[in-house]
Scaffold this motif. Sequence first.
Motif, PDB file in Angstrom:
ATOM      1  N   SER A   1       0.855  -1.197   0.000  1.00  0.00           N
ATOM      2  CA  SER A   1       0.000   0.000   0.000  1.00  0.00           C
ATOM      3  C   SER A   1       0.884   1.238   0.000  1.00  0.00           C
ATOM      4  CB  SER A   1      -0.921  -0.008   1.228  1.00  0.00           C
ATOM      5  OG  SER A   1      -0.160  -0.070   2.421  1.00  0.00           O
ATOM      6  N   PRO A   2       0.342   2.382  -0.379  1.00  0.00           N
ATOM      7  CA  PRO A   2       1.150   3.608  -0.426  1.00  0.00           C
ATOM      8  C   PRO A   2       1.762   3.946   0.939  1.00  0.00           C
ATOM      9  CG  PRO A   2      -0.927   3.918  -1.575  1.00  0.00           C
ATOM     10  CD  PRO A   2      -1.035   2.610  -0.861  1.00  0.00           C
ATOM     11  N   MET A   3       2.937   4.509   0.921  1.00  0.00           N
ATOM     12  CA  MET A   3       3.633   4.949   2.137  1.00  0.00           C
ATOM     13  C   MET A   3       4.595   6.064   1.745  1.00  0.00           C
ATOM     14  SD  MET A   3       6.475   1.931   2.664  1.00  0.00           S
ATOM     15  CE  MET A   3       7.599   3.028   3.533  1.00  0.00           C
ATOM     16  N   PRO A   4       4.976   6.911   2.688  1.00  0.00           N
ATOM     17  CA  PRO A   4       5.876   8.017   2.338  1.00  0.00           C
ATOM     18  C   PRO A   4       7.305   7.541   2.112  1.00  0.00           C
ATOM     19  CG  PRO A   4       5.396   8.021   4.698  1.00  0.00           C
ATOM     20  CD  PRO A   4       4.520   6.978   4.092  1.00  0.00           C
ATOM     21  N   VAL A   5       7.906   7.983   1.018  1.00  0.00           N
ATOM     22  CA  VAL A   5       9.325   7.752   0.744  1.00  0.00           C
ATOM     23  C   VAL A   5       9.914   9.074   0.262  1.00  0.00           C
ATOM     24  CG1 VAL A   5       9.184   5.278   0.261  1.00  0.00           C
ATOM     25  CG2 VAL A   5       8.748   6.914  -1.577  1.00  0.00           C
ATOM     26  N   GLU A   6      11.202   9.245   0.459  1.00  0.00           N
ATOM     27  CA  GLU A   6      11.817  10.527   0.132  1.00  0.00           C
ATOM     28  C   GLU A   6      12.518  10.513  -1.222  1.00  0.00           C
ATOM     29  OE1 GLU A   6      14.795  13.857   2.167  1.00  0.00           O
ATOM     30  OE2 GLU A   6      14.340  11.968   3.209  1.00  0.00           O
ATOM     31  N   HIS A   7      13.293   9.467  -1.478  1.00  0.00           N
ATOM     32  CA  HIS A   7      14.099   9.445  -2.692  1.00  0.00           C
ATOM     33  C   HIS A   7      13.742   8.306  -3.643  1.00  0.00           C
ATOM     34  CE1 HIS A   7      16.742  12.574  -1.137  1.00  0.00           C
ATOM     35  NE2 HIS A   7      16.813  11.903   0.001  1.00  0.00           N
ATOM     36  N   VAL A   8      13.464   7.133  -3.124  1.00  0.00           N
ATOM     37  CA  VAL A   8      13.161   5.986  -3.974  1.00  0.00           C
ATOM     38  C   VAL A   8      11.754   6.116  -4.549  1.00  0.00           C
ATOM     39  CG1 VAL A   8      14.678   4.514  -2.596  1.00  0.00           C
ATOM     40  CG2 VAL A   8      12.220   4.551  -2.111  1.00  0.00           C
ATOM     41  N   THR A   9      11.442   5.257  -5.512  1.00  0.00           N
ATOM     42  CA  THR A   9      10.102   5.221  -6.108  1.00  0.00           C
ATOM     43  C   THR A   9       9.337   4.038  -5.526  1.00  0.00           C
ATOM     44  OG1 THR A   9      10.924   6.194  -8.165  1.00  0.00           O
ATOM     45  CG2 THR A   9       8.801   5.036  -8.259  1.00  0.00           C
ATOM     46  N   LEU A  10       8.175   4.297  -4.976  1.00  0.00           N
ATOM     47  CA  LEU A  10       7.360   3.246  -4.380  1.00  0.00           C
ATOM     48  C   LEU A  10       6.467   2.615  -5.446  1.00  0.00           C
ATOM     49  CD1 LEU A  10       6.583   2.008  -1.522  1.00  0.00           C
ATOM     50  CD2 LEU A  10       4.560   3.465  -1.700  1.00  0.00           C
ATOM     51  N   ILE A  11       6.385   1.282  -5.441  1.00  0.00           N
ATOM     52  CA  ILE A  11       5.434   0.573  -6.301  1.00  0.00           C
ATOM     53  C   ILE A  11       4.557  -0.315  -5.417  1.00  0.00           C
ATOM     54  CG2 ILE A  11       6.900   0.613  -8.356  1.00  0.00           C
ATOM     55  CD1 ILE A  11       7.682  -2.291  -7.730  1.00  0.00           C
ATOM     56  N   THR A  12       3.313  -0.500  -5.814  1.00  0.00           N
ATOM     57  CA  THR A  12       2.387  -1.306  -5.012  1.00  0.00           C
ATOM     58  C   THR A  12       1.989  -2.601  -5.714  1.00  0.00           C
ATOM     59  OG1 THR A  12       0.543  -0.004  -5.895  1.00  0.00           O
ATOM     60  CG2 THR A  12       1.465   0.688  -3.776  1.00  0.00           C
ATOM     61  N   THR A  13       2.620  -2.863  -6.844  1.00  0.00           N
ATOM     62  CA  THR A  13       2.402  -4.122  -7.574  1.00  0.00           C
ATOM     63  C   THR A  13       3.741  -4.808  -7.763  1.00  0.00           C
ATOM     64  OG1 THR A  13       0.541  -3.157  -8.787  1.00  0.00           O
ATOM     65  CG2 THR A  13       1.494  -5.181  -9.667  1.00  0.00           C
ATOM     66  N   GLN A  14       3.825  -6.082  -7.401  1.00  0.00           N
ATOM     67  CA  GLN A  14       5.073  -6.816  -7.537  1.00  0.00           C
ATOM     68  C   GLN A  14       5.382  -7.120  -9.002  1.00  0.00           C
ATOM     69  OE1 GLN A  14       4.171 -10.088  -4.862  1.00  0.00           O
ATOM     70  NE2 GLN A  14       5.467  -9.197  -3.284  1.00  0.00           N
ATOM     71  N   LYS A  15       6.664  -7.279  -9.290  1.00  0.00           N
ATOM     72  CA  LYS A  15       7.126  -7.541 -10.652  1.00  0.00           C
ATOM     73  C   LYS A  15       7.539  -9.006 -10.804  1.00  0.00           C
ATOM     74  CE  LYS A  15       7.066  -3.080 -11.800  1.00  0.00           C
ATOM     75  NZ  LYS A  15       6.123  -2.528 -12.802  1.00  0.00           N
ATOM     76  N   SER A  16       7.235  -9.593 -11.943  1.00  0.00           N
ATOM     77  CA  SER A  16       7.675 -10.953 -12.235  1.00  0.00           C
ATOM     78  C   SER A  16       9.154 -10.941 -12.610  1.00  0.00           C
ATOM     79  CB  SER A  16       6.860 -11.536 -13.384  1.00  0.00           C
ATOM     80  OG  SER A  16       7.171 -10.849 -14.595  1.00  0.00           O
ATOM     81  N   SER A  17       9.763 -12.134 -12.685  1.00  0.00           N
ATOM     82  CA  SER A  17      11.174 -12.204 -13.074  1.00  0.00           C
ATOM     83  C   SER A  17      11.374 -11.681 -14.493  1.00  0.00           C
ATOM     84  CB  SER A  17      11.686 -13.644 -12.965  1.00  0.00           C
ATOM     85  OG  SER A  17      10.981 -14.511 -13.840  1.00  0.00           O
ATOM     86  N   GLU A  18      10.390 -11.885 -15.368  1.00  0.00           N
ATOM     87  CA  GLU A  18      10.489 -11.377 -16.744  1.00  0.00           C
ATOM     88  C   GLU A  18      10.434  -9.849 -16.770  1.00  0.00           C
ATOM     89  OE1 GLU A  18       8.513 -13.857 -15.827  1.00  0.00           O
ATOM     90  OE2 GLU A  18       9.237 -15.579 -16.976  1.00  0.00           O
ATOM     91  N   GLU A  19       9.575  -9.274 -15.943  1.00  0.00           N
ATOM     92  CA  GLU A  19       9.479  -7.807 -15.885  1.00  0.00           C
ATOM     93  C   GLU A  19      10.757  -7.204 -15.318  1.00  0.00           C
ATOM     94  OE1 GLU A  19       4.771  -6.829 -15.230  1.00  0.00           O
ATOM     95  OE2 GLU A  19       5.825  -7.851 -13.589  1.00  0.00           O
ATOM     96  N   VAL A  20      11.319  -7.850 -14.315  1.00  0.00           N
ATOM     97  CA  VAL A  20      12.578  -7.363 -13.747  1.00  0.00           C
ATOM     98  C   VAL A  20      13.693  -7.444 -14.781  1.00  0.00           C
ATOM     99  CG1 VAL A  20      14.362  -7.790 -12.010  1.00  0.00           C
ATOM    100  CG2 VAL A  20      11.953  -7.894 -11.359  1.00  0.00           C
ATOM    101  N   ALA A  21      13.723  -8.534 -15.549  1.00  0.00           N
ATOM    102  CA  ALA A  21      14.742  -8.686 -16.601  1.00  0.00           C
ATOM    103  C   ALA A  21      14.650  -7.544 -17.612  1.00  0.00           C
ATOM    104  CB  ALA A  21      14.582 -10.036 -17.299  1.00  0.00           C
ATOM    105  N   GLU A  22      13.424  -7.148 -17.956  1.00  0.00           N
ATOM    106  CA  GLU A  22      13.229  -6.037 -18.893  1.00  0.00           C
ATOM    107  C   GLU A  22      13.747  -4.732 -18.298  1.00  0.00           C
ATOM    108  OE1 GLU A  22      12.182  -3.939 -22.258  1.00  0.00           O
ATOM    109  OE2 GLU A  22      12.258  -6.106 -21.967  1.00  0.00           O
ATOM    110  N   LEU A  23      13.493  -4.496 -17.024  1.00  0.00           N
ATOM    111  CA  LEU A  23      13.977  -3.288 -16.361  1.00  0.00           C
ATOM    112  C   LEU A  23      15.506  -3.272 -16.307  1.00  0.00           C
ATOM    113  CD1 LEU A  23      11.347  -3.185 -13.483  1.00  0.00           C
ATOM    114  CD2 LEU A  23      11.642  -1.411 -15.214  1.00  0.00           C
ATOM    115  N   ILE A  24      16.105  -4.425 -16.028  1.00  0.00           N
ATOM    116  CA  ILE A  24      17.563  -4.511 -15.971  1.00  0.00           C
ATOM    117  C   ILE A  24      18.173  -4.243 -17.345  1.00  0.00           C
ATOM    118  CG2 ILE A  24      19.484  -6.145 -15.681  1.00  0.00           C
ATOM    119  CD1 ILE A  24      17.923  -7.357 -13.331  1.00  0.00           C
ATOM    120  N   SER A  25      17.505  -4.685 -18.402  1.00  0.00           N
ATOM    121  CA  SER A  25      18.048  -4.488 -19.745  1.00  0.00           C
ATOM    122  C   SER A  25      18.196  -3.019 -20.098  1.00  0.00           C
ATOM    123  CB  SER A  25      17.156  -5.189 -20.781  1.00  0.00           C
ATOM    124  OG  SER A  25      15.909  -4.519 -20.916  1.00  0.00           O
ATOM    125  N   ASN A  26      17.464  -2.152 -19.393  1.00  0.00           N
ATOM    126  CA  ASN A  26      17.495  -0.715 -19.689  1.00  0.00           C
ATOM    127  C   ASN A  26      18.439   0.081 -18.797  1.00  0.00           C
ATOM    128  OD1 ASN A  26      15.450  -0.177 -21.885  1.00  0.00           O
ATOM    129  ND2 ASN A  26      14.192  -1.334 -20.453  1.00  0.00           N
TER     130      ASN A  26
END
Length: 316
Positions: free
Chosen positions: A202-227
């Motif tokens: 659920s949403p929570m306060p963060v200062e510098h990082v980006t908060l996400i409320t939906t988990q990522k699959s290993s394939e989605e993480v691989a796509e993020l790493i490729s960039n």
Amino acid sequence: MTEKKITIIAPYAFGYTTHIFRALKSYNGVTPTIIYLDNPAFQYKNSLHRLQNVFSKILLDKNLKKTFVSKRILKILKYIGPQDIIFMIRPDVLDTATLKTIKTYTIDLRAYYWDSTRRFPRKVEILPFFDVLYSYDKEDVEQYHLQFLTNYIFHEAKEDIPATYQFFNISTNDYRLPILERLAAHIDSKGWSRKILVYNGSPMPVEHVTLITTQKSSEEVAELISNCSIVVEIQRAEQIGLSFRIFEALGQRKKLITTNRDIVNYDFYRPENILVIDEDNIEIPETFVNTPYLEIPEEILAPYRVENWVQPVFSL
């Protein structure tokens, strides 16, 4: 030719365990099955059913969800019959009676501890169940005479993709959050680009990082790493073994920043590619950020690829 029947019993773990199953399917003469420890089919009938589970756990030390999972696993095993090898990840989440029954379906019950016994002490209690026991934790390997086994590469870069951001990390919200906040602030102070994601339900306060409320699959993480050009990994406090994030960076030919000091003892370690930092005093040299990735020889990378990794693990 006699088919070798292998069943994997493991958590889905965002799809990371599925890669073992896929690698086994690529071998002739192997009939693999995977049974997930997660229980997506379980649903509470109503609020009274939920309350019943609460009291069952407190008074009887019995979890209805886990009972549901155990019954589903045993039902599948009964259907597919005896197996040449049953390979388990996180067997400690199952009760003793279930483990005893699973053992009757094979003469070769194996397990892979990819979390330390310090994090999950029940792993020590169930050691005698297994004919072969692997661990990526060097302390556990030495103390309990286990077979050392790292995690594996399951995704590799097919081509060079221009980085859209320099630093990347994705983590869950735990004690690592303050470290990631400091790291993100340090990166910003240098004028570098980043995508540092922290998952919270659920949403929570963060200062510098980006908060996400939906988990990522290993394939989605691989796509993020490729960039990205540099993967960041913050080691769990009770962990010595190398996390999947390290092997994702290795497979995609990305530089790595980590707090895991033991990484310098692995054959793929190169100071040009891997920077070990102190989480309390973060320093990232500009030379590390700006110099190119140093290619790792094929003979070093090959054993870590999941399609090769399965050979010794399953005696193929």
